[in-house]
Scaffold this motif. Structure first.
Motif, PDB file in Angstrom:
ATOM      1  N   GLU A  37       0.824  -1.209   0.000  1.00 17.29           N
ATOM      2  CA  GLU A  37       0.000   0.000   0.000  1.00 17.29           C
ATOM      3  C   GLU A  37       0.859   1.260   0.000  1.00 17.29           C
ATOM      4  OE1 GLU A  37      -4.094   0.202   1.658  1.00 17.29           O
ATOM      5  OE2 GLU A  37      -3.264  -1.250   3.089  1.00 17.29           O
ATOM      6  N   THR A  38       1.720   1.359  -0.981  1.00 20.23           N
ATOM      7  CA  THR A  38       2.605   2.523  -1.066  1.00 20.23           C
ATOM      8  C   THR A  38       1.874   3.770  -1.554  1.00 20.23           C
ATOM      9  OG1 THR A  38       3.220   1.977  -3.361  1.00 20.23           O
ATOM     10  CG2 THR A  38       4.538   1.000  -1.593  1.00 20.23           C
ATOM     11  N   TRP A  39       0.791   3.571  -2.317  1.00 23.34           N
ATOM     12  CA  TRP A  39       0.027   4.661  -2.924  1.00 23.34           C
ATOM     13  C   TRP A  39       0.859   5.443  -3.949  1.00 23.34           C
ATOM     14  CZ3 TRP A  39      -3.704   7.464   0.985  1.00 23.34           C
ATOM     15  CH2 TRP A  39      -4.505   6.507   1.619  1.00 23.34           C
ATOM     16  N   LEU A  40       1.913   4.826  -4.425  1.00 24.08           N
ATOM     17  CA  LEU A  40       2.746   5.494  -5.433  1.00 24.08           C
ATOM     18  C   LEU A  40       2.091   5.408  -6.804  1.00 24.08           C
ATOM     19  CD1 LEU A  40       6.286   4.172  -4.394  1.00 24.08           C
ATOM     20  CD2 LEU A  40       5.218   6.354  -3.783  1.00 24.08           C
ATOM     21  N   ASP A  41       2.385   6.392  -7.632  1.00 18.58           N
ATOM     22  CA  ASP A  41       1.895   6.374  -9.013  1.00 18.58           C
ATOM     23  C   ASP A  41       2.963   6.954  -9.926  1.00 18.58           C
ATOM     24  OD1 ASP A  41       1.750   9.150  -8.667  1.00 18.58           O
ATOM     25  OD2 ASP A  41      -0.357   9.085  -8.125  1.00 18.58           O
ATOM     26  N   SER A  42       2.628   7.143 -11.181  1.00 19.95           N
ATOM     27  CA  SER A  42       3.601   7.596 -12.172  1.00 19.95           C
ATOM     28  C   SER A  42       4.116   9.003 -11.891  1.00 19.95           C
ATOM     29  CB  SER A  42       2.987   7.545 -13.574  1.00 19.95           C
ATOM     30  OG  SER A  42       1.805   8.332 -13.635  1.00 19.95           O
ATOM     31  N   ALA A  87       5.963  -1.471  -8.018  1.00 23.09           N
ATOM     32  CA  ALA A  87       4.765  -1.902  -8.751  1.00 23.09           C
ATOM     33  C   ALA A  87       3.652  -0.957  -8.327  1.00 23.09           C
ATOM     34  CB  ALA A  87       4.419  -3.347  -8.431  1.00 23.09           C
ATOM     35  N   ASP A  88       3.573   0.201  -9.015  1.00 24.71           N
ATOM     36  CA  ASP A  88       2.630   1.241  -8.629  1.00 24.71           C
ATOM     37  C   ASP A  88       1.201   0.840  -8.967  1.00 24.71           C
ATOM     38  OD1 ASP A  88       4.937   2.537  -7.978  1.00 24.71           O
ATOM     39  OD2 ASP A  88       4.916   3.893  -9.707  1.00 24.71           O
ATOM     40  N   ARG A  89       0.268   1.481  -8.284  1.00 22.67           N
ATOM     41  CA  ARG A  89      -1.141   1.246  -8.583  1.00 22.67           C
ATOM     42  C   ARG A  89      -1.427   1.656 -10.020  1.00 22.67           C
ATOM     43  NH1 ARG A  89      -3.841   6.051  -4.879  1.00 22.67           N
ATOM     44  NH2 ARG A  89      -2.376   7.691  -5.430  1.00 22.67           N
ATOM     45  N   ASN A  90      -2.284   0.889 -10.647  1.00 13.78           N
ATOM     46  CA  ASN A  90      -2.552   1.067 -12.072  1.00 13.78           C
ATOM     47  C   ASN A  90      -4.022   1.402 -12.268  1.00 13.78           C
ATOM     48  OD1 ASN A  90      -2.721   0.906 -14.844  1.00 13.78           O
ATOM     49  ND2 ASN A  90      -1.416  -0.909 -14.988  1.00 13.78           N
ATOM     50  N   LYS A  91      -4.304   2.492 -12.976  1.00 17.55           N
ATOM     51  CA  LYS A  91      -5.686   2.923 -13.179  1.00 17.55           C
ATOM     52  C   LYS A  91      -6.402   2.109 -14.261  1.00 17.55           C
ATOM     53  CE  LYS A  91      -4.914   7.722 -11.747  1.00 17.55           C
ATOM     54  NZ  LYS A  91      -5.027   9.144 -12.127  1.00 17.55           N
ATOM     55  N   GLY A 122      -0.276  -0.522  -4.430  1.00 15.77           N
ATOM     56  CA  GLY A 122       1.116  -0.212  -4.717  1.00 15.77           C
ATOM     57  C   GLY A 122       2.058  -1.059  -3.886  1.00 15.77           C
ATOM     58  N   LEU A 123       3.131  -1.543  -4.538  1.00 20.19           N
ATOM     59  CA  LEU A 123       4.101  -2.401  -3.872  1.00 20.19           C
ATOM     60  C   LEU A 123       5.501  -1.856  -4.070  1.00 20.19           C
ATOM     61  CD1 LEU A 123       2.686  -5.811  -5.163  1.00 20.19           C
ATOM     62  CD2 LEU A 123       2.405  -4.896  -2.845  1.00 20.19           C
ATOM     63  N   LEU A 124       6.361  -2.113  -3.091  1.00 25.42           N
ATOM     64  CA  LEU A 124       7.741  -1.651  -3.150  1.00 25.42           C
ATOM     65  C   LEU A 124       8.627  -2.714  -2.514  1.00 25.42           C
ATOM     66  CD1 LEU A 124       9.411   0.850  -3.995  1.00 25.42           C
ATOM     67  CD2 LEU A 124       9.097   1.740  -1.684  1.00 25.42           C
ATOM     68  N   VAL A 125       9.672  -3.102  -3.226  1.00 23.15           N
ATOM     69  CA  VAL A 125      10.594  -4.122  -2.730  1.00 23.15           C
ATOM     70  C   VAL A 125      12.004  -3.565  -2.783  1.00 23.15           C
ATOM     71  CG1 VAL A 125      11.565  -6.422  -3.097  1.00 23.15           C
ATOM     72  CG2 VAL A 125       9.120  -6.038  -3.446  1.00 23.15           C
ATOM     73  N   PHE A 126      12.713  -3.641  -1.664  1.00 29.17           N
ATOM     74  CA  PHE A 126      14.112  -3.251  -1.597  1.00 29.17           C
ATOM     75  C   PHE A 126      14.950  -4.508  -1.383  1.00 29.17           C
ATOM     76  CE2 PHE A 126      11.927   0.560   0.096  1.00 29.17           C
ATOM     77  CZ  PHE A 126      12.416   1.512  -0.796  1.00 29.17           C
ATOM     78  N   VAL A 127      16.021  -4.649  -2.148  1.00 27.82           N
ATOM     79  CA  VAL A 127      16.940  -5.779  -2.003  1.00 27.82           C
ATOM     80  C   VAL A 127      18.312  -5.222  -1.655  1.00 27.82           C
ATOM     81  CG1 VAL A 127      17.987  -7.788  -3.102  1.00 27.82           C
ATOM     82  CG2 VAL A 127      15.633  -7.165  -3.652  1.00 27.82           C
ATOM     83  N   ASN A 128      18.848  -5.664  -0.543  1.00 28.09           N
ATOM     84  CA  ASN A 128      20.142  -5.183  -0.060  1.00 28.09           C
ATOM     85  C   ASN A 128      21.259  -5.637  -1.001  1.00 28.09           C
ATOM     86  OD1 ASN A 128      22.502  -4.608   1.437  1.00 28.09           O
ATOM     87  ND2 ASN A 128      21.376  -4.804   3.359  1.00 28.09           N
ATOM     88  N   ILE A 146      11.040 -13.896  -4.437  1.00 30.62           N
ATOM     89  CA  ILE A 146      10.356 -13.008  -3.509  1.00 30.62           C
ATOM     90  C   ILE A 146       9.074 -12.511  -4.176  1.00 30.62           C
ATOM     91  CG2 ILE A 146      10.581 -10.980  -2.040  1.00 30.62           C
ATOM     92  CD1 ILE A 146      12.668 -13.112  -1.449  1.00 30.62           C
ATOM     93  N   ILE A 147       7.931 -12.708  -3.530  1.00 29.21           N
ATOM     94  CA  ILE A 147       6.642 -12.297  -4.090  1.00 29.21           C
ATOM     95  C   ILE A 147       5.963 -11.353  -3.112  1.00 29.21           C
ATOM     96  CG2 ILE A 147       4.438 -13.070  -5.028  1.00 29.21           C
ATOM     97  CD1 ILE A 147       5.678 -15.784  -5.549  1.00 29.21           C
ATOM     98  N   ALA A 148       5.850 -10.089  -3.503  1.00 27.76           N
ATOM     99  CA  ALA A 148       5.144  -9.093  -2.702  1.00 27.76           C
ATOM    100  C   ALA A 148       3.684  -9.079  -3.120  1.00 27.76           C
ATOM    101  CB  ALA A 148       5.768  -7.713  -2.903  1.00 27.76           C
ATOM    102  N   VAL A 149       2.774  -9.076  -2.140  1.00 25.43           N
ATOM    103  CA  VAL A 149       1.341  -9.250  -2.428  1.00 25.43           C
ATOM    104  C   VAL A 149       0.524  -8.209  -1.664  1.00 25.43           C
ATOM    105  CG1 VAL A 149      -0.632 -10.827  -2.269  1.00 25.43           C
ATOM    106  CG2 VAL A 149       1.637 -11.731  -2.789  1.00 25.43           C
ATOM    107  N   TYR A 150      -0.507  -7.697  -2.341  1.00 27.27           N
ATOM    108  CA  TYR A 150      -1.522  -6.882  -1.665  1.00 27.27           C
ATOM    109  C   TYR A 150      -2.892  -7.292  -2.196  1.00 27.27           C
ATOM    110  CZ  TYR A 150      -4.579  -3.034  -0.360  1.00 27.27           C
ATOM    111  OH  TYR A 150      -5.625  -2.304   0.127  1.00 27.27           O
ATOM    112  N   VAL A 151      -3.756  -7.724  -1.273  1.00 27.18           N
ATOM    113  CA  VAL A 151      -5.141  -8.084  -1.607  1.00 27.18           C
ATOM    114  C   VAL A 151      -6.051  -7.046  -0.961  1.00 27.18           C
ATOM    115  CG1 VAL A 151      -6.941  -9.833  -1.438  1.00 27.18           C
ATOM    116  CG2 VAL A 151      -4.549 -10.539  -1.693  1.00 27.18           C
ATOM    117  N   PRO A 152      -6.777  -6.254  -1.743  1.00 25.23           N
ATOM    118  CA  PRO A 152      -7.651  -5.219  -1.167  1.00 25.23           C
ATOM    119  C   PRO A 152      -8.763  -5.841  -0.316  1.00 25.23           C
ATOM    120  CG  PRO A 152      -7.286  -4.852  -3.520  1.00 25.23           C
ATOM    121  CD  PRO A 152      -6.755  -6.215  -3.214  1.00 25.23           C
TER     122      PRO A 152
END
Length: 362
Positions: A22-27, A44-48, A57-63, A102-108
């Motif tokens: 739930e980053t709420w990021l967009d373009s 992986a920003d939210r898509n209209k 919205g999803l965000l993954v950081f890899v060290n 690694i699978i990041a998931v958001y289910v509304p």
């Protein structure tokens, strides 16, 4: 992002992977706003287009200290689920694993749970078909969706509430008891707890003892000695005064006696994480590569490395053909043995080193 950076520097947090849902990021949000020093960033920003006007919205950081070989395999966004699949091949991998998925998931909250988990199941099964020996880590905000309902071979790692009295955030792995999860304070104004997961098990080679087996050693001299023994044998004496079954038994016993007389035995160690295609030729190439490295001759070392790569490919092909032969006969026992070998039916599930993960939810 300021709070994330503050936690990393003040608490000395060195997570291998960080997942934010739930980053709420967009373009309109530039990449510079989400960059984290020393980490690769995957958004992986939210898509209209599929009707996603708000939230998500999803965000993954890899060290980078853990892994720099990262590939985004799938990014999916629809009204029922958002997920992003990132495949990582870190600097260190136990022998029994090929990669981390690694699978990041958001289910509304309003999503169709059945449709969401079925979409996720198809993607996970595809990844496991392509990389059957990879460790799969599925983490995110699942709300009312239950991944275990469609993937029985996956295990939960979070057993405490993450939002009030409900466990909405979860981490699933295809390895039992993979992580120990602990709650962390809320990130910024999030109403979900942050999660910290650390490995809770040992590699396979540390959990299972090394076994030993006795093998026959055939040398060129042994082959020549056995040939001389057979050439000087009067085979007709085995047929005197005996039926066909007795004749066969006598001949086989004599052949066994001759073989044991010219060969020697030795005891070899079998490691729990040893690959089935690892043979004596590959071991010889490994020793040659190590010797070339110690010698310091770069040209010899380069040739030894190339020979090792080719040798491994040849060994894998030989093993593959040997397994396929189980299916080319009419012997049902051999066919079942081939199926068990391919599916790892007799093997316990591998448990090995895995990355630390934190799962803050904003």
């Amino acid at each position: 992002m300021d709070e994330v950076r503050l936690q990393i520097t003040s608490c000395c947090l060195e997570y291998c992977v960080m997942i934010i849902t739930e980053t709420w990021l967009d373009s309109f949000t530039p990449d510079t706003a989400t960059e984290l020093m020393g980490h690769a960033t995957f958004r992986a920003d939210r898509n209209k287009e599929p009707g996603k006007k708000r939230g998500g919205g999803l965000l993954v950081f890899v060290n980078n200290n853990w892994c720099t070989s990262n590939t985004v395999k799938v990014v999916h966004c629809c009204p029922d689920i958002e997920y992003m699949i990132v495949q990582c091949r870190p600097f260190y991998l136990p022998r029994e694993l090929t990669a981390f998925t690694i699978i990041a998931v958001y289910v509304p909250p309003q999503a169709n749970a059945k449709s969401a988990v079925e979409l996720l199941q198809r993607s996970i099964n595809k990844q496991l078909t392509t990389h059957p020996d990879c460790a799969v880590i599925v983490a995110g905000d699942f709300n009312h969706a239950k991944l275990k309902s469609v993937l029985a071979g996956f295990f939960k790692n979070v057993s405490f509430p993450t939002r009030e009295n409900n466990t909405l955030d979860q981490v699933y792995t295809n390895i039992p008891d993979a992580y120990k999860a602990i709650p962390l304070p809320h990130l910024r104004l999030s109403d979900h707890l942050a999660l910290s997961l650390t490995p809770a098990y040992k590699p396979l080679i540390q959990r299972q003892k090394t076994s030993e087996k006795t093998v026959l050693v055939w040398t060129a001299e042994a082959t020549m000695a056995l040939q001389d023994c057979f050439d000087n044998t009067n085979w007709s004496v085995f047929a005197e005064g005996s039926d066909l079954e007795g004749h066969t038994s006598a001949v086989l016993s004599y052949i066994t006696f001759c073989s044991e007389s010219v060969t020697t035995t030795k005891t070899v160690k079998v490691f729990s994480n040893q690959k089935p295609w690892l043979n004596s030729e590959v071991r010889a190439l490994l020793r040659a590569r190590d010797s070339a490295f110690i010698s310091g001759d770069q040209q010899v070392y380069k040739e030894a490395r190339q020979s090792l790569v080719k040798g491994i490919k040849v060994a894998k092909c030989k093993y593959n053909k040997r397994i396929e032969e189980h299916f080319n006969t009419k012997n049902s026992r051999n066919m079942w043995q081939g199926i068990k070998t391919l599916t790892g039916y007799k093997d316990s599930r591998t448990q090995t080193n895995s990355p630390d993960i934190t799962l803050p939810d904003t």
